[in-house]
Design a protein around this motif. Structure first.
Motif, mmCIF file in Angstrom:
data_model
loop_
_atom_site.group_PDB
_atom_site.id
_atom_site.type_symbol
_atom_site.label_atom_id
_atom_site.label_comp_id
_atom_site.label_asym_id
_atom_site.label_seq_id
_atom_site.Cartn_x
_atom_site.Cartn_y
_atom_site.Cartn_z
ATOM 1 N N THR A 136 2.076 2.886 7.979
ATOM 2 C CA THR A 136 1.971 3.440 6.628
ATOM 3 C C THR A 136 2.055 4.963 6.662
ATOM 4 O O THR A 136 2.799 5.572 5.877
ATOM 5 C CB THR A 136 0.655 2.994 5.970
ATOM 6 N N VAL A 192 -6.751 -0.045 3.056
ATOM 7 C CA VAL A 192 -7.067 1.088 2.178
ATOM 8 C C VAL A 192 -8.239 1.884 2.741
ATOM 9 O O VAL A 192 -8.216 3.127 2.770
ATOM 10 C CB VAL A 192 -7.365 0.577 0.752
ATOM 11 N N ILE A 249 -6.071 -6.190 2.433
ATOM 12 C CA ILE A 249 -5.623 -4.942 1.818
ATOM 13 C C ILE A 249 -6.781 -3.963 1.725
ATOM 14 O O ILE A 249 -6.614 -2.749 1.908
ATOM 15 C CB ILE A 249 -5.022 -5.219 0.427
ATOM 16 N N VAL A 306 0.832 -1.215 0.000
ATOM 17 C CA VAL A 306 0.000 0.000 0.000
ATOM 18 C C VAL A 306 0.862 1.260 0.000
ATOM 19 O O VAL A 306 0.728 2.093 -0.905
ATOM 20 C CB VAL A 306 -1.003 -0.014 1.170
#
Length: 341
Positions: free
Chosen positions: A272, A129, A125, A96
């Motif tokens: 992230t 997201v 995933i 990602v």
């Protein structure tokens, strides 16, 4: 369907692999509604016990592809990041933030995953997201350089097969085939395998497909993400030719002792955001390595070393964070200030 079940379900000594044409016919029976749920489940389990051949996998990829909607990305040079649909249980979903780095540089990237499936049932995933506030579905938000799609929202057959797969609860040939149907019309592909024994088969399978250039990775969790706690072998596929490459994070100054780790969804989001904002993070090198490898794969870098340095510049200059913030559709999910991460 009875014909194909008799061939693949004869037991350890009697079962045989189907030819490409036979496997394609079996796949069409399944996809066109001529097979019952019981027959589909029996076929998938028989194939699992026998072991899927290359021709059988290719037939299912092409049969599924024949039911595709039109390519979902209008951009040229799309990179398809084809990770496992059963999620992550032992690693950061580095694909990602790597996708954000590449799309910040100008490479159109396509990610895809449904709600998590068996057998791992890890962090999907899609959930990462969503939690980051990134757009889901084909939109004209900014550009098409970053696209995430739930394949079950656009491919009716994948959605219809979910119930059977949930009930079986084990890996089947669909776990391989579904990643390679190229919903986006991509020219480039990076995909992963769990075991080294699958590397050759999947590489030969990809070589028979239409990608301009592709990479198969023996990644953590069977993902498309290169590890940083050990060297690994990848295959590069171009023009039907398969070549092996050894990638050593230590030789690139990216080695880390971060191996298998179990992360919550919140931790995936936290790491992230930290990496993209330029903060020190124990998974930063993993993103540098994977983003660099994908820049090399898509010919935006002449070497892996150059790719890693380009990825580092994109993050350290703030370009990755600025691009990420422009994509986020829920501003309340962003820290008030970059330095608060």
């Amino acid at each position: 369907m009875h014909t194909w079940l008799r061939e693949v379900g004869r037991g350890a000594k009697g079962a045989r692999s189907l030819s490409y044409d036979e496997a394609y016919a079996a796949a069409k029976d399944i996809l066109d509604g001529r097979a019952t749920d019981a027959q589909i489940g029996a076929f998938l389990m028989a194939e699992r016990m026998k072991g899927e051949s290359l021709d059988e996998l290719l037939a299912f990829v092409r049969a599924l592809s024949s039911h595709n909607p039109k390519p979902l990305c209008a951009e040229k040079g799309v990179l398809d990041c084809a990770g496992p649909y059963d999620g992550r249980t032992k690693s950061l979903a580095a694909t990602v933030p790597s996708a954000i780095v590449l799309s910040a540089y100008g490479v159109p990237v396509f990610l895809h995953a449904p709600e998590v499936l068996p057998p791992k049932r890890g962090v999907s995933i899609k959930s990462v997201v969503q939690a980051l506030g990134l757009p889901i579905g084909c939109t004209k938000h900014q550009t098409d350089r970053f696209t995430f799609v739930d394949p079950e929202e656009v491919h009716d057959n994948l959605r219809a097969l979910r119930s059977i797969r949930e009930q079986l609860g084990v890996r089947t040939l669909l776990n391989t085939a579904e990643k390679l149907i190229n919903l986006s019309g991509a020219e480039y592909l990076v995909t992963g395998v769990f075991h080294g024994t699958a590397m050759e088969k999947v590489s030969e399978l990809v070589a028979r497909l239409t990608y301009r250039r592709a990479m198969v990775v023996q990644g953590v969790d069977g993902s498309e993400d290169l590890p940083i706690h050990r060297a690994s072998i990848v295959t590069l596929i171009e023009g039907g030719r398969v070549t092996k490459h050894r990638i050593d994070p230590g030789a690139l100054g990216l080695e880390s002792d971060v191996g298998a780790v179990r992360l919550s969804l919140a931790e995936h989001v936290e790491h992230t955001q930290a990496i993209l904002s330029g903060k020190e993070d124990r998974f930063r090198n993993m993103v540098l390595l994977n983003a660099g490898a994908r820049l090399w794969l898509t010919k935006c870098a002449n070497s892996l070393v150059e790719g890693v340095e380009t990825a580092r510049e994109i993050i350290d200059s703030g370009r990755a964070w600025e691009w990420f913030c422009s994509l986020v559709q829920k501003p309340e999910l962003l820290p008030a200030h970059r330095n608060e991460i």
